[in-house]
Design a protein around this motif. Structure first.
Motif, PDB file in Angstrom:
ATOM      1  N   ASP A  47      -5.364   0.182  -7.645  1.00  0.00           N
ATOM      2  CA  ASP A  47      -4.857   1.405  -7.042  1.00  0.00           C
ATOM      3  C   ASP A  47      -3.355   1.475  -7.240  1.00  0.00           C
ATOM      4  O   ASP A  47      -2.738   0.550  -7.759  1.00  0.00           O
ATOM      5  CB  ASP A  47      -5.216   1.467  -5.551  1.00  0.00           C
ATOM      6  CG  ASP A  47      -4.532   0.350  -4.767  1.00  0.00           C
ATOM      7  OD1 ASP A  47      -4.158  -0.681  -5.380  1.00  0.00           O
ATOM      8  OD2 ASP A  47      -4.349   0.498  -3.546  1.00  0.00           O
ATOM      9  N   LEU A  48      -2.769   2.586  -6.817  1.00  0.00           N
ATOM     10  CA  LEU A  48      -1.325   2.755  -6.844  1.00  0.00           C
ATOM     11  C   LEU A  48      -0.802   2.821  -5.416  1.00  0.00           C
ATOM     12  O   LEU A  48      -1.472   3.345  -4.531  1.00  0.00           O
ATOM     13  CB  LEU A  48      -0.930   4.043  -7.566  1.00  0.00           C
ATOM     14  CG  LEU A  48      -1.380   4.260  -9.009  1.00  0.00           C
ATOM     15  CD1 LEU A  48      -0.740   5.534  -9.559  1.00  0.00           C
ATOM     16  CD2 LEU A  48      -1.045   3.073  -9.884  1.00  0.00           C
ATOM     17  N   PRO A  49       0.410   2.315  -5.183  1.00  0.00           N
ATOM     18  CA  PRO A  49       0.990   2.493  -3.848  1.00  0.00           C
ATOM     19  C   PRO A  49       1.412   3.954  -3.648  1.00  0.00           C
ATOM     20  O   PRO A  49       1.762   4.647  -4.596  1.00  0.00           O
ATOM     21  CB  PRO A  49       2.211   1.570  -3.871  1.00  0.00           C
ATOM     22  CG  PRO A  49       2.606   1.510  -5.316  1.00  0.00           C
ATOM     23  CD  PRO A  49       1.306   1.570  -6.085  1.00  0.00           C
ATOM     24  N   ARG A  50       1.354   4.405  -2.418  1.00  0.00           N
ATOM     25  CA  ARG A  50       1.860   5.731  -2.081  1.00  0.00           C
ATOM     26  C   ARG A  50       3.374   5.634  -1.913  1.00  0.00           C
ATOM     27  O   ARG A  50       3.866   4.753  -1.203  1.00  0.00           O
ATOM     28  CB  ARG A  50       1.222   6.236  -0.781  1.00  0.00           C
ATOM     29  CG  ARG A  50      -0.302   6.309  -0.834  1.00  0.00           C
ATOM     30  CD  ARG A  50      -0.886   6.733   0.507  1.00  0.00           C
ATOM     31  NE  ARG A  50      -0.505   5.830   1.585  1.00  0.00           N
ATOM     32  CZ  ARG A  50      -1.117   4.683   1.849  1.00  0.00           C
ATOM     33  NH1 ARG A  50      -2.140   4.283   1.078  1.00  0.00           N
ATOM     34  NH2 ARG A  50      -0.720   3.921   2.854  1.00  0.00           N
ATOM     35  N   ILE A  51       4.101   6.533  -2.535  1.00  0.00           N
ATOM     36  CA  ILE A  51       5.559   6.554  -2.401  1.00  0.00           C
ATOM     37  C   ILE A  51       5.940   7.859  -1.726  1.00  0.00           C
ATOM     38  O   ILE A  51       5.702   8.945  -2.255  1.00  0.00           O
ATOM     39  CB  ILE A  51       6.252   6.415  -3.766  1.00  0.00           C
ATOM     40  CG1 ILE A  51       5.781   5.133  -4.466  1.00  0.00           C
ATOM     41  CG2 ILE A  51       7.770   6.395  -3.583  1.00  0.00           C
ATOM     42  CD1 ILE A  51       6.373   4.928  -5.838  1.00  0.00           C
ATOM     43  N   ALA A  52       6.520   7.758  -0.542  1.00  0.00           N
ATOM     44  CA  ALA A  52       6.825   8.931   0.268  1.00  0.00           C
ATOM     45  C   ALA A  52       8.245   9.415   0.007  1.00  0.00           C
ATOM     46  O   ALA A  52       9.109   8.642  -0.419  1.00  0.00           O
ATOM     47  CB  ALA A  52       6.653   8.597   1.746  1.00  0.00           C
ATOM     48  N   PRO A  53       8.513  10.695   0.254  1.00  0.00           N
ATOM     49  CA  PRO A  53       9.889  11.193   0.164  1.00  0.00           C
ATOM     50  C   PRO A  53      10.780  10.479   1.178  1.00  0.00           C
ATOM     51  O   PRO A  53      10.309  10.054   2.246  1.00  0.00           O
ATOM     52  CB  PRO A  53       9.748  12.680   0.495  1.00  0.00           C
ATOM     53  CG  PRO A  53       8.314  13.005   0.260  1.00  0.00           C
ATOM     54  CD  PRO A  53       7.552  11.761   0.585  1.00  0.00           C
TER      55      PRO A  53
ATOM     56  N   GLY B 282       0.800  -1.220   0.000  1.00  0.00           N
ATOM     57  CA  GLY B 282       0.000   0.000   0.000  1.00  0.00           C
ATOM     58  C   GLY B 282       0.829   1.264   0.000  1.00  0.00           C
ATOM     59  O   GLY B 282       0.404   2.292  -0.529  1.00  0.00           O
ATOM     60  N   SER B 283       2.018   1.218   0.603  1.00  0.00           N
ATOM     61  CA  SER B 283       2.878   2.399   0.628  1.00  0.00           C
ATOM     62  C   SER B 283       4.332   1.970   0.688  1.00  0.00           C
ATOM     63  O   SER B 283       4.659   0.891   1.199  1.00  0.00           O
ATOM     64  CB  SER B 283       2.533   3.302   1.820  1.00  0.00           C
ATOM     65  OG  SER B 283       2.822   2.655   3.040  1.00  0.00           O
ATOM     66  N   ILE B 284       5.182   2.823   0.160  1.00  0.00           N
ATOM     67  CA  ILE B 284       6.629   2.580   0.150  1.00  0.00           C
ATOM     68  C   ILE B 284       7.303   3.808   0.744  1.00  0.00           C
ATOM     69  O   ILE B 284       7.135   4.926   0.256  1.00  0.00           O
ATOM     70  CB  ILE B 284       7.138   2.329  -1.280  1.00  0.00           C
ATOM     71  CG1 ILE B 284       6.429   1.114  -1.885  1.00  0.00           C
ATOM     72  CG2 ILE B 284       8.657   2.124  -1.282  1.00  0.00           C
ATOM     73  CD1 ILE B 284       6.693   0.916  -3.372  1.00  0.00           C
TER      74      ILE B 284
END
Length: 245
Positions: A139-145, A104-106
């Motif tokens: 959906d797309l995964p959220r990629i954080a800074p 879900g997120s990276i």
């Protein structure tokens, strides 16, 4: 001939024409050799997947006309990947495979042994989008800074965080996951350190956090990108959507 599948950052509804970004219009016309009237599948992470037709297409301009929903939107489980910032090719590979595995997120993290101090979010976002299109995600995964490891830990929400501790005595990851309460297993995260592993001060900091569980991935030392994907696969097999029909 397979039907092209595109992610569009626009609302999708029956009979509501949506414009194509230049890159996707070029992809449909010049790469896939499609023309007006041809079928396309579209999704946006909110409205499910839609069967659509190409309404117009010329060079880098075009539009789609959604006709019917083929799959409703689902709520993905909260699988999170935290990985030490890697070299460009390795980081891109991890993002691609993590997307295919349903993460879900990276969150890229900066550690004392990180080989780089920044990541190209735009490039990683493109790779994630293409992987989602190919793997039939909705959906797309959220990629954080990228953030320093201590900053990520200080702001953590308390969800179980499994940490690959390849050079320390730690129980197997499967045993730890099996021992988590069911409500906590649904929101889980996997942290992988840099090549060479975490430094001792980082491991000490991790062990002091109540939400952290060091785990082992077997008797061999794995590359960071291998450990990232292997851990995610185990989580999905034991407690993720691989068990859903």
């Amino acid at each position: 001939m397979s039907t092209p599948r595109l992610y569009l950052d626009q609302p999708l509804a029956e009979g509501r024409e949506v414009s194509l970004p230049p890159g996707q219009a070029h992809y449909l016309g010049s790469v896939m050799r499609r023309a007006p009237g041809d079928a396309v599948l579209a999704f946006n992470g909110a409205d499910g997947e839609w069967a659509a037709r190409i309404a117009s297409l010329r060079k880098d301009r075009g539009s789609l006309m959604p006709e019917r929903q083929t799959r409703p939107q689902t709520t993905p489980r909260d699988v999170r990947l935290l990985v030490a910032a890697l070299k460009r090719e390795a980081m891109e590979w991890v993002v691609e495979k993590a997307t295919e595995l349903g993460v879900g997120s990276i969150q890229p993290v900066l550690t004392r042994r990180s080989v780089t101090d920044r990541v190209n979010l735009a490039r990683l976002g493109l790779i994630a989008r293409e992987a989602a299109e190919q793997s039939e995600r909705l959906d797309l995964p959220r990629i954080a800074p990228a953030l320093p490891l201590h900053a990520v830990l200080d702001g953590w929400d308390g969800a179980p965080l499994l940490v690959g501790a390849e050079r320390a005595a730690a129980p197997p990851i499967a045993r730890v996951v099996a021992g988590l309460p069911p409500d906590l297993v649904l929101s889980r995260a996997w942290l992988v350190g840099p090549e060479g592993g975490f430094e001792r001060v980082e491991l000490d900091d991790l062990r002091r956090r109540a939400f952290v569980s060091p785990v082992a991935l077997g008797p061999r030392i794995l590359r960071a990108e291998t450990a990232a994907v292997a851990g995610l696969a185990i989580l999905q097999a034991l407690a993720g959507d691989w068990n859903e029909s």
